[in-house]
Design a protein around this motif. Structure first.
Motif, PDB file in Angstrom:
ATOM      1  N   PRO A  76     -10.842  47.551   9.758  1.00 31.18           N
ATOM      2  CA  PRO A  76     -10.854  46.537  10.818  1.00 31.18           C
ATOM      3  C   PRO A  76     -10.257  47.148  12.192  1.00 31.18           C
ATOM      4  O   PRO A  76      -8.995  47.455  12.014  1.00 31.18           O
ATOM      5  CB  PRO A  76     -10.525  45.192  10.458  1.00 31.18           C
ATOM      6  N   ASP A  77     -10.847  47.017  13.255  1.00 32.05           N
ATOM      7  CA  ASP A  77     -10.203  47.416  14.352  1.00 32.05           C
ATOM      8  C   ASP A  77      -8.828  46.738  14.758  1.00 32.05           C
ATOM      9  O   ASP A  77      -8.727  45.562  14.362  1.00 32.05           O
ATOM     10  CB  ASP A  77     -11.104  46.944  15.798  1.00 32.05           C
ATOM     11  N   SER A  78      -7.925  47.210  15.228  1.00 31.17           N
ATOM     12  CA  SER A  78      -6.559  46.757  15.336  1.00 31.17           C
ATOM     13  C   SER A  78      -6.580  45.699  16.321  1.00 31.17           C
ATOM     14  O   SER A  78      -7.047  46.060  17.457  1.00 31.17           O
ATOM     15  CB  SER A  78      -5.718  48.179  15.527  1.00 31.17           C
TER      16      SER A  78
ATOM     17  N   GLY B  57      -5.986  45.355  11.131  1.00 28.40           N
ATOM     18  CA  GLY B  57      -6.080  46.888  11.375  1.00 28.40           C
ATOM     19  C   GLY B  57      -4.753  47.667  11.592  1.00 28.40           C
ATOM     20  O   GLY B  57      -4.792  48.429  12.612  1.00 28.40           O
ATOM     21  N   LEU B  58      -3.465  47.177  11.388  1.00 30.84           N
ATOM     22  CA  LEU B  58      -2.169  47.670  11.924  1.00 30.84           C
ATOM     23  C   LEU B  58      -1.722  48.682  10.908  1.00 30.84           C
ATOM     24  O   LEU B  58      -0.589  49.181  11.354  1.00 30.84           O
ATOM     25  CB  LEU B  58      -1.464  46.350  11.835  1.00 30.84           C
TER      26      LEU B  58
ATOM     27  N   SER C 228       8.383  47.982   8.687  1.00 30.22           N
ATOM     28  CA  SER C 228       7.580  47.561   7.490  1.00 30.22           C
ATOM     29  C   SER C 228       6.341  47.443   8.177  1.00 30.22           C
ATOM     30  O   SER C 228       5.897  46.821   9.088  1.00 30.22           O
ATOM     31  CB  SER C 228       7.920  46.263   6.715  1.00 30.22           C
ATOM     32  N   VAL C 229       5.191  48.260   7.415  1.00 28.33           N
ATOM     33  CA  VAL C 229       3.790  48.219   7.998  1.00 28.33           C
ATOM     34  C   VAL C 229       2.932  48.033   6.998  1.00 28.33           C
ATOM     35  O   VAL C 229       2.752  48.464   6.045  1.00 28.33           O
ATOM     36  CB  VAL C 229       3.551  49.594   8.575  1.00 28.33           C
ATOM     37  N   LEU C 230       2.086  46.832   7.283  1.00 27.12           N
ATOM     38  CA  LEU C 230       0.928  46.545   6.472  1.00 27.12           C
ATOM     39  C   LEU C 230      -0.328  46.426   7.265  1.00 27.12           C
ATOM     40  O   LEU C 230      -0.068  46.406   8.534  1.00 27.12           O
ATOM     41  CB  LEU C 230       1.284  45.140   5.593  1.00 27.12           C
TER      42      LEU C 230
END
Length: 530
Positions: free
Chosen positions: A364-366, A390-391, A408-410
């Motif tokens: 999905p678009d960020s 969308g991150l 942290s990236v989800l």
């Protein structure tokens, strides 16, 4: 190679690879065009690490057995001088401007600093125990040193040549490599069977990648998308997708692999086999990198494969790429089109042959929905959470002009450490992904509060008296206490708060304490219960 090869370095033009032969006191020089050893350079006892500075004119080899560094002219492949004064040197690194050499002196428990202009020792930085691997950030401001004896990584400020941070909790760290953008340091833990990822802003371990059997060396591709880790435990090289922090391939067939280097075009990896005294040449894995991006398209994707020079079309699923450029026979740079599914990436060679070279996952678009908290002290240091969608390909979060690497990236959440600011006030928060810049919110830096007056200054022990608290930096007040008891309050402005006194157990002066997101201020005895 010679006896007991251990380390490798590549010239900036990618034409030569230099390999240290620790047991033979020599350095083998490989021609990358022919994959042949073209000469062998004799050096003093026990060469360990070797580095070539950005200008490619010289190479520096740490000679463990003679407490020195050998300086090699890369045009003639001869030793031109030897720099003494070290103590069992192992790792070394050259600053990006080529002016200084940082050398881990294992025997002296220190890092020595050498001027390359004079080839002399100019400073020493004392450390704790067992320094081994050394790497400098691309901007030349920090040097990362692995300390196997202390199970830590030390960070040296090159401006002052002092230790500014110690990162603990590692287990026998060996090598170290810094990402091309300077935001991450990667450390194989020889005793922990994992790769630790260090944030170079916060100087903390932000993630680990397990299941790497006795990792030794690590190299990061020049585009920052892939890392390669040599694993002594099972004679393999692990290929890691740094966007998703995931092992995407494990290549077998090596022999006690130690260090490795990547050619400037990222197509070949030279792996030193300490076990059978050879160097293996590994091809970069075919595919598209990164392999995720938003549905709106616009993601730059590097496609790696064989025989790509005659490509006439690139498709993501059935949709043509927004654009593509053929770099050479092994590389195409394409831009993902607008689409909404998990699709294959295919190329058409000439007019007839179509081949799938990888997969690309549309997300999905960020969108940045909110941040929390929305304010904090000038010194920064707290954790901020970005919530959205969308991150997953987020590379940095900007606080005004200051870029911070996420811890942290989800796909729906990103966390970062808030950087310090020089002055109070709002700054825009922007999320930067691999494909674009998304969303905007505002974070308020709040200076420490100040209390000037409390009026009226007296009231009943029964409480319930309205008071006006005046001062500065009060707009982000979180709590008010009078005599240690919470008081109901309302924020009127940045300089005024209305509060209602709580009951008191006894008459007498009471402290008025205001806590904001910028700090705490106390007015001693400012309100008197009667």
């Amino acid at each position: 190679m010679g006896h007991a090869p251990i380390w490798a370095a590549i010239t900036p033009d990618g034409r030569r690879v230099y390999v240290t032969n620790f047991g033979a006191s020599s350095i083998s020089v490989i021609d990358t065009a022919t994959h042949n050893v073209i000469t062998t350079i004799g050096v003093t006892s026990g060469p360990w690490e070797i580095e070539v500075p950005p200008d490619g004119l010289r190479a520096y080899a740490a000679c463990f057995g003679t407490d020195s560094v050998a300086v090699i002219d890369t045009a003639t492949n001869t030793v031109t001088t030897t720099i003494p004064g070290l103590n069992k040197p192992l790792g070394l690194t050259v600053t990006p401007d080529g002016s200084r050499l940082y050398v881990a002196s294992l025997g002296g428990e220190r890092v020595d600093v050498i001027s390359t202009a004079t080839d002399t020792l100019i400073a020493s930085v004392p450390l704790s125990s067992g320094p081994r691997g050394v790497a400098v950030t691309p901007d030349g401001t920090q040097v990362y040193v692995t300390e196997e004896g202390a199970n830590a990584v030390e960070v040296i400020d090159t401006g002052t040549d002092t230790v500014i941070a110690t990162i603990t909790g590692l287990l026998f760290p060996r090598g170290v490599a810094v990402s091309p953008d300077g935001q991450r340091a990667y450390v194989p833990e020889y005793g922990g069977n994992r790769l630790s990822v260090i944030d170079t802003v916060t100087h903390s371990v932000v993630s680990t990648l397990p299941r790497l059997p006795i990792p030794f060396g690590v190299a990061v591709s020049h585009d920052g998308l892939l890392a390669y880790v040599t694993c002594n435990g099972d004679d393999t090289v692990a290929v890691i997708d740094l966007v998703r922090n995931k092992i995407i391939n494990t290549v077998p067939g090596f022999h006690a692999p130690s260090w490795l280097v990547i050619t400037p075009d990222d197509f070949e990896i030279y792996v030193v086999n300490n076990g059978n005294e050879t160097v293996s040449v590994l091809r970069a894995p075919d595919g598209g990198y990164p392999d995720v991006g938003p549905m709106s398209g616009g993601t730059p994707v590097t496609i790696i494969g064989d025989g790509l020079r005659n490509t006439t079309a690139v498709r993501f699923g059935c949709t043509p790429a927004a654009s593509f450029t053929i770099v050479n026979d092994r590389e195409i740079r394409a831009v993902s089109p607008l689409l909404a599914s998990d699709v294959g990436v295919s190329i058409t060679l000439g007019q007839h042959t179509t081949r799938t070279v990888g997969r690309f996952c549309y997300l999905p678009d960020s969108v940045l929905i909110r941040i929390g908290p929305t304010s904090g002290p000038l010194g920064g240091g707290g954790t901020l959470t970005v919530t959205g969608r969308g991150l997953i390909t987020t590379t940095s979060v900007h606080f005004g002009d200051v870029a911070v690497t996420p811890s942290s990236v989800l796909d729906d959440q990103v966390t970062v450490m808030v950087p310090p600011a020089q002055s109070a006030g709002p700054v825009p928060v922007t999320v930067v992904t691999r494909s674009n810049v998304y969303g905007r919110d505002t974070y308020n830096y709040v200076g420490p509060p100040h209390l000037a007056s409390v009026t009226p200054g007296t009231g009943s022990t029964a409480g319930g008296d309205p008071v006006l608290i005046e001062g500065a930096e009060l707009a982000f007040t979180q709590t008010v206490t009078i005599g240690g008891a919470p008081a109901a309050f309302g924020i009127i402005s940045d300089t005024r708060i209305a509060a209602v006194t709580p009951p008191a157990d006894a008459a007498g002066p009471a402290n008025v304490v205001v806590t904001t997101t910028g700090g705490t201020a106390t007015a001693p005895g400012a309100f008197v219960y009667v």
